[in-house]
Design a protein around this motif. Sequence first.
Motif, PDB file in Angstrom:
ATOM      1  N   ASN A  34     -28.252  18.686 -12.894  1.00 21.00           N
ATOM      2  CA  ASN A  34     -26.852  18.340 -13.107  1.00 21.00           C
ATOM      3  C   ASN A  34     -25.990  18.754 -11.913  1.00 21.00           C
ATOM      4  N   GLN A  35     -25.272  19.875 -11.999  1.00 23.67           N
ATOM      5  CA  GLN A  35     -24.280  20.277 -11.011  1.00 23.67           C
ATOM      6  C   GLN A  35     -24.792  21.408 -10.119  1.00 23.67           C
ATOM      7  N   LEU A  36     -24.690  21.192  -8.792  1.00 23.51           N
ATOM      8  CA  LEU A  36     -24.934  22.242  -7.810  1.00 23.51           C
ATOM      9  C   LEU A  36     -23.604  22.579  -7.150  1.00 23.51           C
ATOM     10  N   GLU A  37     -23.207  23.863  -7.196  1.00 21.62           N
ATOM     11  CA  GLU A  37     -21.993  24.323  -6.539  1.00 21.62           C
ATOM     12  C   GLU A  37     -22.353  25.385  -5.501  1.00 21.62           C
ATOM     13  N   ILE A  38     -21.843  25.195  -4.281  1.00 19.71           N
ATOM     14  CA  ILE A  38     -22.016  26.165  -3.198  1.00 19.71           C
ATOM     15  C   ILE A  38     -20.607  26.564  -2.763  1.00 19.71           C
ATOM     16  N   LEU A  39     -20.245  27.838  -2.986  1.00 20.29           N
ATOM     17  CA  LEU A  39     -18.850  28.243  -2.900  1.00 20.29           C
ATOM     18  C   LEU A  39     -18.657  29.513  -2.071  1.00 20.29           C
ATOM     19  N   ASN A  40     -17.481  29.642  -1.468  1.00 19.73           N
ATOM     20  CA  ASN A  40     -16.979  30.901  -0.913  1.00 19.73           C
ATOM     21  C   ASN A  40     -17.944  31.599   0.047  1.00 19.73           C
ATOM     22  N   GLY A  41     -18.358  30.892   1.091  1.00 19.84           N
ATOM     23  CA  GLY A  41     -19.200  31.500   2.113  1.00 19.84           C
ATOM     24  C   GLY A  41     -20.677  31.528   1.805  1.00 19.84           C
ATOM     25  N   SER A  42     -21.092  30.862   0.746  1.00 24.54           N
ATOM     26  CA  SER A  42     -22.516  30.827   0.383  1.00 24.54           C
ATOM     27  C   SER A  42     -23.223  29.698   1.116  1.00 24.54           C
ATOM     28  N   GLU A  43     -24.550  29.751   1.147  1.00 28.74           N
ATOM     29  CA  GLU A  43     -25.307  28.772   1.930  1.00 28.74           C
ATOM     30  C   GLU A  43     -26.688  28.533   1.369  1.00 28.74           C
ATOM     31  N   ILE A  44     -27.199  27.321   1.636  1.00 27.57           N
ATOM     32  CA  ILE A  44     -28.611  26.996   1.504  1.00 27.57           C
ATOM     33  C   ILE A  44     -29.042  26.589   2.902  1.00 27.57           C
ATOM     34  N   SER A  45     -29.976  27.308   3.504  1.00 24.70           N
ATOM     35  CA  SER A  45     -30.224  27.105   4.933  1.00 24.70           C
ATOM     36  C   SER A  45     -31.649  27.454   5.329  1.00 24.70           C
ATOM     37  N   SER A  46     -32.024  26.927   6.486  1.00 24.12           N
ATOM     38  CA  SER A  46     -33.283  27.274   7.130  1.00 24.12           C
ATOM     39  C   SER A  46     -33.072  27.142   8.629  1.00 24.12           C
ATOM     40  N   SER A  47     -33.119  28.259   9.346  1.00 22.84           N
ATOM     41  CA  SER A  47     -32.777  28.252  10.767  1.00 22.84           C
ATOM     42  C   SER A  47     -33.795  29.048  11.577  1.00 22.84           C
ATOM     43  N   THR A  48     -33.705  28.927  12.894  1.00 21.86           N
ATOM     44  CA  THR A  48     -34.589  29.674  13.772  1.00 21.86           C
ATOM     45  C   THR A  48     -33.797  30.582  14.697  1.00 21.86           C
ATOM     46  N   LEU A  49     -34.298  31.793  14.860  1.00 26.85           N
ATOM     47  CA  LEU A  49     -33.741  32.763  15.795  1.00 26.85           C
ATOM     48  C   LEU A  49     -34.793  33.155  16.823  1.00 26.85           C
ATOM     49  N   SER A  50     -35.806  32.286  17.025  1.00 25.00           N
ATOM     50  CA  SER A  50     -36.966  32.684  17.816  1.00 25.00           C
ATOM     51  C   SER A  50     -37.523  31.504  18.604  1.00 25.00           C
ATOM     52  N   TYR A  56     -37.452  22.726   7.124  1.00 25.14           N
ATOM     53  CA  TYR A  56     -36.529  21.717   6.611  1.00 25.14           C
ATOM     54  C   TYR A  56     -35.699  22.292   5.468  1.00 25.14           C
ATOM     55  N   VAL A  57     -34.619  21.567   5.117  1.00 26.50           N
ATOM     56  CA  VAL A  57     -33.853  21.817   3.905  1.00 26.50           C
ATOM     57  C   VAL A  57     -33.781  20.498   3.145  1.00 26.50           C
ATOM     58  N   LYS A  58     -34.204  20.500   1.890  1.00 27.94           N
ATOM     59  CA  LYS A  58     -34.186  19.298   1.066  1.00 27.94           C
ATOM     60  C   LYS A  58     -33.570  19.630  -0.283  1.00 27.94           C
ATOM     61  N   ILE A  59     -32.535  18.858  -0.658  1.00 30.93           N
ATOM     62  CA  ILE A  59     -31.819  19.104  -1.909  1.00 30.93           C
ATOM     63  C   ILE A  59     -31.689  17.802  -2.689  1.00 30.93           C
ATOM     64  N   ASP A  60     -32.006  17.852  -3.981  1.00 31.50           N
ATOM     65  CA  ASP A  60     -31.779  16.747  -4.913  1.00 31.50           C
ATOM     66  C   ASP A  60     -30.938  17.278  -6.060  1.00 31.50           C
ATOM     67  N   ALA A  61     -29.835  16.572  -6.391  1.00 34.55           N
ATOM     68  CA  ALA A  61     -28.965  17.047  -7.454  1.00 34.55           C
ATOM     69  C   ALA A  61     -28.226  15.891  -8.108  1.00 34.55           C
ATOM     70  N   GLY A  62     -27.740  16.140  -9.339  1.00 33.54           N
ATOM     71  CA  GLY A  62     -26.918  15.146 -10.013  1.00 33.54           C
ATOM     72  C   GLY A  62     -25.566  15.011  -9.335  1.00 33.54           C
ATOM     73  N   GLU A  63     -24.896  16.152  -9.102  1.00 34.31           N
ATOM     74  CA  GLU A  63     -23.650  16.210  -8.351  1.00 34.31           C
ATOM     75  C   GLU A  63     -23.652  17.484  -7.510  1.00 34.31           C
ATOM     76  N   ILE A  64     -22.910  17.458  -6.380  1.00 28.69           N
ATOM     77  CA  ILE A  64     -22.812  18.640  -5.519  1.00 28.69           C
ATOM     78  C   ILE A  64     -21.357  18.858  -5.135  1.00 28.69           C
ATOM     79  N   LYS A  65     -20.924  20.111  -5.229  1.00 30.52           N
ATOM     80  CA  LYS A  65     -19.619  20.532  -4.720  1.00 30.52           C
ATOM     81  C   LYS A  65     -19.831  21.675  -3.741  1.00 30.52           C
ATOM     82  N   ILE A  66     -19.343  21.487  -2.497  1.00 36.51           N
ATOM     83  CA  ILE A  66     -19.381  22.528  -1.473  1.00 36.51           C
ATOM     84  C   ILE A  66     -17.930  22.852  -1.132  1.00 36.51           C
ATOM     85  N   ASP A  67     -17.506  24.096  -1.372  1.00 38.23           N
ATOM     86  CA  ASP A  67     -16.095  24.457  -1.205  1.00 38.23           C
ATOM     87  C   ASP A  67     -15.985  25.844  -0.591  1.00 38.23           C
ATOM     88  N   GLY A  68     -15.432  25.893   0.609  1.00 34.91           N
ATOM     89  CA  GLY A  68     -15.285  27.165   1.321  1.00 34.91           C
ATOM     90  C   GLY A  68     -13.927  27.801   1.192  1.00 34.91           C
TER      91      GLY A  68
END
Length: 289
Positions: A34-50, A56-68
Motif C-alpha cells: 500500500n503506502q510507503l512514506e519516507i520523511l524528515n531526513g530518512s532514506e533508502i539507499s545504496s552507495s559506495t565510499l570505496s 542497486y535500489v529497487k522499490i515497488d509500492a502502491g503509493e509513495i510519499k517522499i517529504d523532507g
Amino acid sequence: LKAKNLTITNNSNIGSNNIGDKNAYAGVDVEVDNQLEILNGSEISSSTLSEGNAGYVKIDAGEIKIDGIGTDDYQYTGVWSDSYPDSKGNAGTVEVSVNGLLEILNKGQISSATYSQGNGNKVLIRTGELKIQGQHGHFTGIWSDANPSSKGDAGTVEVKINSCAELLDGGQISSSTWSEGEAGTVSIFADNLKIDAQGNEQHTTGIFSDTWTNTTGNAGRVNVTVEDILILNGGQISSITRGNGNGGSINVNAENISIDAKENNEITTGILSDAWLDSEGDAGKIEIV
C-alpha cells in the motif's frame, strides 16, 4: 524487505553502503503493498565510499510519499545510490515502480549521482501519477548528476507516467554536470504534463539537462513525449550551457502545448536551449513534433 505499509521517519535509514574494494552485487529491495512514506531526513539507499561499486535500489509500492519538510538546509530525504567523494566505484541503478501516486516534496529526491571518479547510474521511474513540489531555495525531484570535482559521468533518467505529472515550485527532473563528466539523457513519457514554477527564481522548475560554470562535460539530450503540455510562470523544458561543454538537444513530441509566463518577467518560460554569455560550448537544437 516486504510490508503492507511502511513509514521511515526522523533520519532513519534502510540501506547498504560499500566500504570495501569489492563490487556490491547485491542491493536493496523494498516491496510495499500500500503506502510507503519516507520523511524528515530518512532514506533508502545504496552507495559506495570505496573502490567497489554500489548496489542497486529497487522499490515497488502502491503509493509513495517522499517529504523532507522540517529538515536542515543540506539534509535530503528520499531514495538514492551515489558514488561518494574519494571513491572509485560506480553508483548503482535506482528503479522505482508505483501503482498510484508518487509524491516528492520539500527537498525530497530520487537520484543516482557521482561525487568521485566513478559514474552515476540509471534512474528509472514507473508510476501512475507524479507530483513533484519543491521548496524555495532547495532542489526537489528526480535526477542523476555529475557533481563538482567529480570525474565520472551522470546516468540517464527515464520517467514513465501512466496519466498526469505536475512539476511545481522548483520541482525538477534532470541530469546535469558540474564537472568534466557528461550529463545523461532525460526522457519523460506521460499523458498530461504541467510545469509551473510559481515564481520560484532560485531553482529551475521543469525538465532539463545543463552544464554549469567551469565545466567541460556536455549536457545530455532531453526527450519529452506527452499528449498535453502546460508550462507556466517560469517553468521550462531546457538545456543550457554555462561552461565549456555543449548543451543537449531537445525533442518534444506532443499534441497540445500551452506556454504562459503570466506576470513572471524574471525567468524565461518555455522550451529553450541556450549558450550563456562567457560559455564556450554550443547550444543544442530544439525539435517539436
